[in-house]
Scaffold this motif. Structure first.
Motif, short mmCIF file in Angstrom:
data_model
loop_
_atom_site.label_atom_id
_atom_site.label_comp_id
_atom_site.label_asym_id
_atom_site.label_seq_id
_atom_site.Cartn_x
_atom_site.Cartn_y
_atom_site.Cartn_z
N THR A 149 0.83 -1.21 0.00
CA THR A 149 0.00 0.00 0.00
C THR A 149 0.86 1.25 0.00
O THR A 149 0.56 2.23 -0.71
CB THR A 149 -0.92 0.00 1.22
N ALA A 150 1.94 1.25 0.78
CA ALA A 150 2.83 2.42 0.84
C ALA A 150 3.51 2.65 -0.50
O ALA A 150 3.65 3.81 -0.95
CB ALA A 150 3.86 2.24 1.95
N LEU A 151 3.94 1.59 -1.16
CA LEU A 151 4.62 1.73 -2.45
C LEU A 151 3.67 2.16 -3.55
O LEU A 151 4.11 2.69 -4.58
CB LEU A 151 5.31 0.42 -2.82
N GLN A 152 2.37 1.92 -3.37
CA GLN A 152 1.40 2.34 -4.38
C GLN A 152 1.33 3.86 -4.51
O GLN A 152 0.83 4.38 -5.52
CB GLN A 152 0.01 1.80 -4.02
N ARG A 153 1.84 4.58 -3.51
CA ARG A 153 1.82 6.04 -3.57
C ARG A 153 2.81 6.58 -4.58
O ARG A 153 2.73 7.75 -4.97
CB ARG A 153 2.15 6.62 -2.19
N ARG A 154 3.76 5.74 -5.01
CA ARG A 154 4.81 6.21 -5.90
C ARG A 154 4.66 5.60 -7.29
O ARG A 154 4.36 4.40 -7.42
CB ARG A 154 6.19 5.84 -5.33
N PRO A 155 4.91 6.37 -8.36
CA PRO A 155 4.81 5.84 -9.74
C PRO A 155 6.09 5.09 -10.12
O PRO A 155 6.96 5.64 -10.80
CB PRO A 155 4.61 7.10 -10.58
N ILE A 156 6.24 3.86 -9.70
CA ILE A 156 7.45 3.09 -9.97
C ILE A 156 7.09 1.81 -10.71
O ILE A 156 5.96 1.32 -10.65
CB ILE A 156 8.21 2.77 -8.68
#
Length: 362
Positions: free
Chosen positions: A210-217
């Motif tokens: 969920t935290a990584l979903q905040r970033r466009p990677i």
């Protein structure tokens, strides 16, 4: 007494009570009028208005001085921490190498701005993992003395953090607010899909997803970052030799990380030198952390081909991480930075070999 006499007696008593009540009320009103005449005269009101205006002017002067002092302090921090970042798009990659080579020659790591550390001690702080068999380097500043590994095992030496996970202000690592749930999670995710797409059976993997979903990677960086973050978080919350040994060598804390309290999220950086640079300059970048981490997420890349798959099926027909991809993100040389981040924050890559760090996207 006759009834008429009793009635006249009652009337006299009632009239006397009424007269006493009116007299008391009149006395109170006279006292209030006298107080108003004494304290609420035109002269008194004018004096109070004059005092209020004086206080307002004094408050405005204090606010002006406060802004001036803040600007002065900000200018000191900018001067101390070296040249500010640049967004000049005319710099090509060769000029970037030349510029960073000059800065690297003048690089000096220090925890306070009055005492410097020799280059030999910088290399010792950075490149030497905390080892019980090694002799701690001699450091001139007492605040830089490393923790003794002779009495404390390596797996117990958690870097000092400034996070307060008893509140919900830390959105970078929200899973650390629930250590009782993280301890129940497996030592390693059951499937890489838990980090890529979330899961209902592994709280830690799902919260990292969920935290990584905040970033466009991309998926490669998402899986590599999530996998390293998972194991580092497991070690911080449940220190043990097994959890420590699962950390890649480049992710294990170096001597410099053990000396300055800092936010836990800084320990996730794949380059030890950048971790130290950011830790000692965190007082400058803390207010712009969202922009810094947002740009970093876009500029940190794995050296993995764009069209190459990162998962494969095992003998049980289950999706698992490709061995070559795992070996890539588990090695410091597998990670790279695009020139955009290096130009924007040159001081955070001081002391690093730019030729080995920079990655050009084709």
């Amino acid at each position: 007494m006759s009834s008429n006499e009793k009635k006249r007696l009652r009337d006299r008593r009632s009239q006397q009570t009424l007269r006493e009540k009116k007299l008391r009320h009149t006395t109170e009103l006279e006292e209030q009028v006298a107080h108003c005449k004494q304290h609420h005269s035109d002269r008194g009101v004018a004096h109070l208005l004059q005092v209020i205006n004086g206080l307002r002017k004094q408050n405005d002067a204090l606010l002006t001085r406060q802004k001036s002092l803040k600007s002065l302090v900000d200018s000191w921090e900018t001067e101390v921490d070296g040249p500010g970042p640049t967004n000049d798009p005319t710099h090509d990659l060769s000029s970037l190498y030349e510029e960073m080579s000059k800065r690297e020659a003048q690089f000096s790591l220090q925890t306070n701005f009055n005492e410097s550390i020799s280059q030999h001690n910088i290399d010792s702080l950075l490149n030497t993992p905390i080892s019980a068999a090694s002799t701690p380097p001699i450091i001139p500043s007492p605040c830089l003395e490393p923790l003794s590994a002779e009495t404390t095992p390596l797996w117990k030496q958690i870097p000092p953090h400034t996070d307060n996970f008893s509140t919900r202000t830390m959105i970078s690592c929200p899973w650390l607010m629930y250590p009782e749930l993280v301890i129940q999670c497996p030592d390693t995710p059951d499937s890489p899909l838990d980090l890529l797409y979330g899961t209902k059976t592994n709280t830690l993997a799902d919260m990292i997803h969920t935290a990584l979903q905040r970033r466009p990677i991309r998926d490669p960086e998402r899986l590599g970052t999530g996998w390293l973050t998972y194991h580092f978080s497991r070690w911080v919350i449940a220190p043990s030799p097994e959890n420590y040994n699962r950390l890649p060598m480049f992710l294990r804390p170096v001597q410099g990380q053990m000396t300055i309290p800092h936010p836990l999220v800084l320990d996730f950086m794949p380059w030890p030198r950048m971790r130290l640079n950011l830790i000692r300059r965190w007082h400058v970048y803390a207010k712009d952390r969202d922009y810094l981490f947002g740009l970093l997420a876009c500029c940190v890349k794995l050296r993995w081909p764009w069209n190459e798959k990162i998962l494969e099926r095992n003998e049980q027909n289950e999706l698992c991480i490709k061995k070559a991809f795992y070996e890539l993100f588990a090695n410091e040389s597998g990670w790279g930075l695009t020139p955009e981040f290096i130009r924007r924050y040159p001081d955070l890559v001081e002391g690093m070999d730019i030729n080995k760090v920079v990655i050009e996207l084709l």
